[in-house]
Design a protein around this motif. Structure first.
Motif, PDB file in Angstrom:
ATOM      1  N   MET A  41       3.830  -2.019   0.846  1.00 27.52           N
ATOM      2  CA  MET A  41       4.742  -1.225   0.366  1.00 27.52           C
ATOM      3  C   MET A  41       6.132  -1.751   0.417  1.00 27.52           C
ATOM      4  O   MET A  41       6.730  -0.886  -0.469  1.00 27.52           O
ATOM      5  N   LYS A  42       6.727  -3.045   0.348  1.00 29.47           N
ATOM      6  CA  LYS A  42       7.506  -4.137   0.066  1.00 29.47           C
ATOM      7  C   LYS A  42       7.043  -4.080  -1.871  1.00 29.47           C
ATOM      8  O   LYS A  42       8.367  -4.004  -2.461  1.00 29.47           O
ATOM      9  N   THR A  43       5.576  -4.544  -2.003  1.00 32.25           N
ATOM     10  CA  THR A  43       5.563  -4.748  -3.195  1.00 32.25           C
ATOM     11  C   THR A  43       4.929  -3.682  -4.237  1.00 32.25           C
ATOM     12  O   THR A  43       6.056  -3.366  -5.220  1.00 32.25           O
ATOM     13  N   TYR A  44       5.427  -2.034  -3.156  1.00 30.29           N
ATOM     14  CA  TYR A  44       5.624  -1.092  -3.510  1.00 30.29           C
ATOM     15  C   TYR A  44       6.078  -0.615  -4.294  1.00 30.29           C
ATOM     16  O   TYR A  44       6.679  -0.230  -5.287  1.00 30.29           O
ATOM     17  N   ALA A  45       7.537  -0.989  -4.052  1.00 31.44           N
ATOM     18  CA  ALA A  45       9.029  -0.698  -3.944  1.00 31.44           C
ATOM     19  C   ALA A  45       9.197  -1.677  -5.293  1.00 31.44           C
ATOM     20  O   ALA A  45       9.964  -1.374  -5.988  1.00 31.44           O
ATOM     21  N   GLU A  46       8.870  -2.797  -4.642  1.00 25.17           N
ATOM     22  CA  GLU A  46       9.205  -4.105  -5.871  1.00 25.17           C
ATOM     23  C   GLU A  46       8.940  -3.689  -7.644  1.00 25.17           C
ATOM     24  O   GLU A  46       9.765  -3.647  -8.889  1.00 25.17           O
ATOM     25  N   VAL A  47       7.467  -2.942  -7.010  1.00 21.93           N
ATOM     26  CA  VAL A  47       7.055  -2.681  -8.824  1.00 21.93           C
ATOM     27  C   VAL A  47       8.128  -1.639  -9.046  1.00 21.93           C
ATOM     28  O   VAL A  47       8.288  -1.923 -10.206  1.00 21.93           O
ATOM     29  N   ASP A  48       8.273  -0.702  -8.800  1.00 21.28           N
ATOM     30  CA  ASP A  48       9.194   0.674  -9.338  1.00 21.28           C
ATOM     31  C   ASP A  48      10.667  -0.009  -9.743  1.00 21.28           C
ATOM     32  O   ASP A  48      11.193  -0.244 -10.581  1.00 21.28           O
ATOM     33  N   ARG A  49      11.024  -0.964  -8.760  1.00 24.86           N
ATOM     34  CA  ARG A  49      12.185  -1.301  -9.313  1.00 24.86           C
ATOM     35  C   ARG A  49      12.379  -2.729 -10.150  1.00 24.86           C
ATOM     36  O   ARG A  49      13.353  -2.634 -10.779  1.00 24.86           O
TER      37      ARG A  49
ATOM     38  N   ASN B 241      -1.867  -5.539  -7.769  1.00 22.44           N
ATOM     39  CA  ASN B 241      -0.750  -6.484  -6.823  1.00 22.44           C
ATOM     40  C   ASN B 241      -1.003  -6.045  -5.536  1.00 22.44           C
ATOM     41  O   ASN B 241      -0.977  -7.009  -4.108  1.00 22.44           O
ATOM     42  N   ILE B 242      -1.706  -4.336  -5.259  1.00 22.56           N
ATOM     43  CA  ILE B 242      -1.511  -4.128  -3.802  1.00 22.56           C
ATOM     44  C   ILE B 242      -3.157  -3.460  -4.140  1.00 22.56           C
ATOM     45  O   ILE B 242      -3.798  -3.567  -2.885  1.00 22.56           O
ATOM     46  N   THR B 243      -3.891  -2.338  -4.610  1.00 25.10           N
ATOM     47  CA  THR B 243      -4.582  -1.708  -4.599  1.00 25.10           C
ATOM     48  C   THR B 243      -6.345  -3.211  -4.652  1.00 25.10           C
ATOM     49  O   THR B 243      -7.074  -2.511  -3.860  1.00 25.10           O
ATOM     50  N   VAL B 244      -5.879  -3.785  -5.804  1.00 27.29           N
ATOM     51  CA  VAL B 244      -6.851  -4.979  -5.522  1.00 27.29           C
ATOM     52  C   VAL B 244      -6.758  -5.701  -4.329  1.00 27.29           C
ATOM     53  O   VAL B 244      -8.488  -7.005  -3.495  1.00 27.29           O
ATOM     54  N   GLU B 245      -5.778  -5.977  -3.987  1.00 25.34           N
ATOM     55  CA  GLU B 245      -5.693  -7.179  -2.598  1.00 25.34           C
ATOM     56  C   GLU B 245      -5.619  -6.525  -1.190  1.00 25.34           C
ATOM     57  O   GLU B 245      -6.927  -7.515  -1.056  1.00 25.34           O
ATOM     58  N   LEU B 246      -5.581  -5.532  -1.493  1.00 25.80           N
ATOM     59  CA  LEU B 246      -5.370  -4.672  -0.366  1.00 25.80           C
ATOM     60  C   LEU B 246      -6.874  -4.370  -0.261  1.00 25.80           C
ATOM     61  O   LEU B 246      -8.259  -4.978   1.167  1.00 25.80           O
ATOM     62  N   ALA B 247      -7.708  -4.445  -0.828  1.00 22.55           N
ATOM     63  CA  ALA B 247      -9.016  -3.665  -0.606  1.00 22.55           C
ATOM     64  C   ALA B 247     -10.038  -4.691   0.034  1.00 22.55           C
ATOM     65  O   ALA B 247     -11.253  -5.127   0.495  1.00 22.55           O
ATOM     66  N   ARG B 248      -9.536  -5.809  -0.941  1.00 30.12           N
ATOM     67  CA  ARG B 248     -10.604  -7.677  -0.743  1.00 30.12           C
ATOM     68  C   ARG B 248     -10.139  -7.439   0.137  1.00 30.12           C
ATOM     69  O   ARG B 248     -10.923  -8.344   0.976  1.00 30.12           O
ATOM     70  N   TYR B 249      -8.455  -7.293   1.496  1.00 33.97           N
ATOM     71  CA  TYR B 249      -8.205  -7.753   2.556  1.00 33.97           C
ATOM     72  C   TYR B 249      -9.031  -7.440   3.506  1.00 33.97           C
ATOM     73  O   TYR B 249      -9.797  -7.346   4.682  1.00 33.97           O
ATOM     74  N   VAL B 250      -9.393  -5.738   3.291  1.00 35.10           N
ATOM     75  CA  VAL B 250     -10.047  -4.342   3.680  1.00 35.10           C
ATOM     76  C   VAL B 250     -11.656  -5.603   4.450  1.00 35.10           C
ATOM     77  O   VAL B 250     -11.938  -5.011   5.138  1.00 35.10           O
TER      78      VAL B 250
END
Length: 616
Positions: A231-239, A97-106
């Motif tokens: 960053m929100k996703t980062y927190a939600e994954v933990d939550r 949800n973060i690493t792959v998506e952000l890498a594609r977005y970059v």
């Protein structure tokens, strides 16, 4: 506020800023990636930790997990596995949800930024070309004007000179007119190019650049929004895993609350209860009264005729532990030979008892004939169960106390029943397969299964016979069948031949290493033991004197009756040498003595001491 109007002249700075924004995004991606690696590593370590403390199959540890405290600990280990799984989920979700998506977005962001700044550079190049054209036309117009002025001055000079011919004057006039016309043309061209440049410059600063900068601004704002969402996703994954982790912790608390100390105490009783009764009080022996010191049929008859028969033992009480209280040596003559001691330990625990060489058996046949008349004339006399020290475990677990033997037999019966059920299921499967082959010969040969079917049936029959054997022993222990000792079986042929009606079943003899005994009632329900007065020869003797010392080479756990535990390096007294059976009798103090394997100690005998007493 728009970058196009406010930052129209900051093209280079905007290019640097947007590149910095992409670098920040890539840094955040790297941070999340390292976090996922940490989560995976943590989960792996948790799983390895839980696996390390899991009980090993078919080991003593697995038996320990019957206790509620150990069950709670096992539940904790299982919950730690689930806990580790949630950290793996965190890693997976952050990666997807973060690493792959952000890498594609970059990558998309870099392409978009490159496109916008490419358009901006094209607009810059175009305005620079227009500027160069304007400068060129301006210089040409300036040059032509200067040439026209010089041509006009030359004509005026020629016209004022009386010495110049009319043709030369006319030529100068024409040249001035040509230069003047060229200046006019350059002026017109310069004016046109100037107007065009002004138009292009207006478009550049008020249309093209604002539009490009506006797109760059929108791109940068999208980048900022995207990193905030990540960053929100980062927190939600933990939550998302917090409820499951909380459930794991709740299960651990629940397991801890399920610990029942009373139940564990009861399990200890069930595990170690022997089923024997504690030894009774030692009778006071009045040496002031005359005593009959010989064993005879009359004394036996008299004692049996009394209303309260009791078994008396000679000797003095020295406060020893009951396995070492000498009762009578007559019983030692009727017991089975001793079992071999364990060899010294190599890498395993000394308490492990592998098979060792058998000790020489004692000759008891003449003694059996000697007491044959005595045994047959008193049909209800009791035998004694032997206390075997060490050696291999008998198949019927007769070396164990009654309660433990019953549990072992019940466990063995359950295991055999499971194996029988497994074989029966296999037989049913083979039978069904054979039926399929009979109906569809192309699938296989039915005859090929006959051998396997016969083999399985034979296995079932063997297991059933084995189960019946253990069930019979179990029934004997539980009192459902009359008990019959091994010694009674060995002597049954001899006794039956002389007096078949007088031979009765008796409990197995149990002998501790020093010849002390416990007595059990027979299955006939006779609760009273024959009381006899034995000869002085069978009375307890004085404590054996020390004939030397010994030093323990290894630690030995004396778990059997008659043995004594020693610690490596401990020094003790030797009171009886090894008589060929692999055991040496030692004493720690007045109340503690017993047997240890000879190979476990280094003996230093006193040459002046009298040899140790041996039994017949």
């Amino acid at each position: 506020m728009s970058w196009g109007t406010e930052l129209w002249d900051q093209f280079d700075n905007l290019e640097k800023h947007t590149q910095w924004g992409i670098d920040i995004l890539e840094k955040y991606i790297k941070f999340v990636k390292e976090r996922t690696e940490i989560e995976l590593s943590y989960a792996k370590q948790l799983r390895n930790l839980a696996k390390k403390y899991q009980p090993k199959k078919n080991s003593k540890e697995e038996e320990e997990y019957r206790y509620t405290a150990c069950k709670a600990f096992l539940s904790t280990l299982n919950e730690m596995n689930d806990y580790a799984g949630q950290h793996e989920v965190i890693s997976e979700n952050m990666t997807s949800n973060i690493t792959v998506e952000l890498a594609r977005y970059v990558q998309e962001l870099k392409q978009e930024r490159k496109s916008y700044f490419h358009d901006g550079r094209k607009a810059q190049q175009h305005i620079e070309i227009c500027w160069k054209q304007l400068e060129s036309s301006k210089r040409r117009f300036e040059r032509d004007c200067k040439e026209a002025d010089r041509a006009q001055q030359y004509f005026e000079k020629m016209d004022a000179d009386i010495n110049v011919t009319k043709a030369d004057v006319e030529k100068a006039r024409q040249q001035a007119q040509v230069r003047h016309q060229m200046a006019e043309d350059s002026k017109a061209d310069y004016s046109s190019i100037l107007q065009k440049f002004n138009h292009e410059q207006h478009e550049y600063y008020h249309t093209h650049i604002p539009n490009i900068f506006q797109k760059i601004q929108e791109m940068e704002e999208r980048r900022i929004v995207r990193i905030g969402e990540s960053m929100k996703t980062y927190a939600e994954v933990d939550r998302q895993v917090i409820p499951i982790i909380g459930k794991c912790l709740d299960e651990i608390v629940k397991a801890a609350e399920s610990i029942d100390q009373k139940n564990d105490s009861q399990l200890v009783i069930e595990a170690y209860k022997s089923g024997f009764e504690p030894p009774g009080d030692i009778e006071f022996e009045d040496y002031t009264q005359p005593m009959k010191r010989t064993v005879s049929d009359n004394s036996l008859s008299n004692s049996r005729g009394e209303g309260k028969p009791e078994l008396k033992f000679g000797g003095k009480s020295k406060g020893k532990l009951w396995p070492f209280i000498k009762k009578n040596k007559l019983m030692s003559l009727l017991t089975s030979p001793h079992q071999p001691p364990p060899p010294p330990p190599a890498s395993a625990s000394p308490s492990a008892v592998p098979n060792g060489p058998q000790s020489p058996k004692q000759q008891k046949e003449p003694l059996s004939h000697r007491f044959n008349e005595f045994m047959t004339s008193k049909p209800k006399i009791h035998c004694f169960r032997s206390l075997k020290r060490g050696g291999a475990t008998p198949e019927d677990f007769s070396n164990l106390p009654p309660e433990q033997r019953r549990k072992k037999l019940q466990q063995k019966v359950d295991e055999l029943n499971k194996e029988i059920q497994k074989e029966m299921d296999q037989r049913d499967a083979i039978t069904k397969m054979k039926d399929v082959y009979l109906k569809n010969p192309q699938m296989g040969d039915p005859g090929s299964l006959d051998h396997k079917l016969t083999e399985v049936s034979q296995n079932i029959e063997k297991l059933r016979l084995e189960a019946q054997k253990f069930e019979a022993w179990l029934a004997e222990v539980e009192g459902r069948l009359p008990a019959r000792s091994e010694q009674a079986r060995r002597q049954s042929g001899m006794f039956d031949a002389q007096n078949p009606a007088t031979v009765n079943s008796c409990a197995q003899d149990r002998e501790s290493p020093d010849g002390s005994y416990t007595e059990e009632q027979s299955q006939e329900g006779e609760g009273k033991v024959l009381a006899t007065d034995f000869d002085d020869e069978f009375d307890e003797e004085e404590p054996l004197p020390a004939i030397g010392t010994c030093k323990a080479l290894y630690t030995f756990e004396g778990q059997n009756e008659g043995t004594i535990s020693v610690v490596e390096g401990e020094t003790l007294y030797v009171i009886e040498e090894d008589k060929g059976d692999g055991w040496t009798r030692i004493r720690r103090n007045e109340d503690e003595e017993g047997y240890v394997p000879t190979s476990y100690v280094e003996v230093y005998l006193d040459k002046n001491a009298k040899g140790a007493k041996t039994y017949i």
